[in-house]
Design an enzyme around this catalytic site. Sequence first.
Site, mmCIF file in Angstrom:
data_model
loop_
_atom_site.group_PDB
_atom_site.id
_atom_site.type_symbol
_atom_site.label_atom_id
_atom_site.label_comp_id
_atom_site.label_asym_id
_atom_site.label_seq_id
_atom_site.Cartn_x
_atom_site.Cartn_y
_atom_site.Cartn_z
ATOM 1 N N HIS A 2 0.849 -1.190 0.000
ATOM 2 C CA HIS A 2 0.000 0.000 0.000
ATOM 3 C C HIS A 2 0.883 1.239 0.000
ATOM 4 O O HIS A 2 2.021 1.213 0.500
ATOM 5 C CB HIS A 2 -0.888 0.027 1.241
ATOM 6 N N GLU A 33 0.879 3.923 1.802
ATOM 7 C CA GLU A 33 1.336 4.361 3.122
ATOM 8 C C GLU A 33 2.523 3.539 3.612
ATOM 9 O O GLU A 33 3.500 4.080 4.126
ATOM 10 C CB GLU A 33 0.217 4.259 4.163
ATOM 11 N N CYS A 67 -6.362 2.137 5.609
ATOM 12 C CA CYS A 67 -7.033 0.904 6.001
ATOM 13 C C CYS A 67 -6.501 0.471 7.369
ATOM 14 O O CYS A 67 -5.608 1.106 7.930
ATOM 15 C CB CYS A 67 -6.778 -0.186 4.965
ATOM 16 N N CYS A 107 -2.638 -0.206 7.363
ATOM 17 C CA CYS A 107 -1.844 1.021 7.289
ATOM 18 C C CYS A 107 -1.986 1.849 8.560
ATOM 19 O O CYS A 107 -1.010 2.435 9.029
ATOM 20 C CB CYS A 107 -2.233 1.812 6.053
#
Length: 154
Positions: free
Chosen positions: A58, A60, A88, A91
């Site tokens: 992801h 992040e 999410c 993260c």
Amino acid sequence: MRERFFPLDEHFMRLAIREAERALAHEDVPVGAVIVHDGEVTGIGHNERELRQDPTAHAELLAIRDAARALGSWRLLECVLYVTLEPCAMCAGAIVLARLPRVIYAASDPKAGAAGSVLDILGEPRLNHRPEVAAGLLADVSAELLRGFFGSRR
């Protein structure tokens, strides 16, 4: 959660949006993240799940890893994370563990957001760290990028 922004916040969020656009080149969901320390970008990332075939790639997490390398510490104190979509649960957990003091995100994620939409990991009082969170900066730009991506898939 607050909608308080500083003068340079829009500049850095626009960098995160540009980073999100890079994910489109390899057909990933267009999410971008930028980490800033002392006014300088120290970490950057965009979704690379499809590119790497890695569910943890992801934006992040990639930005956090990049910033930790650049700063020589897993503690990202005095940093700000700018991300184009609400983090999410995975993260958000990494944000807490990295001790990021401030998180600014553009669009909310009503299906998987963990900064207040579905869960509120970043505001959980039982955890050892709670960053300041501000939402909605350039949300329309980020949401349009996401709508365009998902609309082209239907």
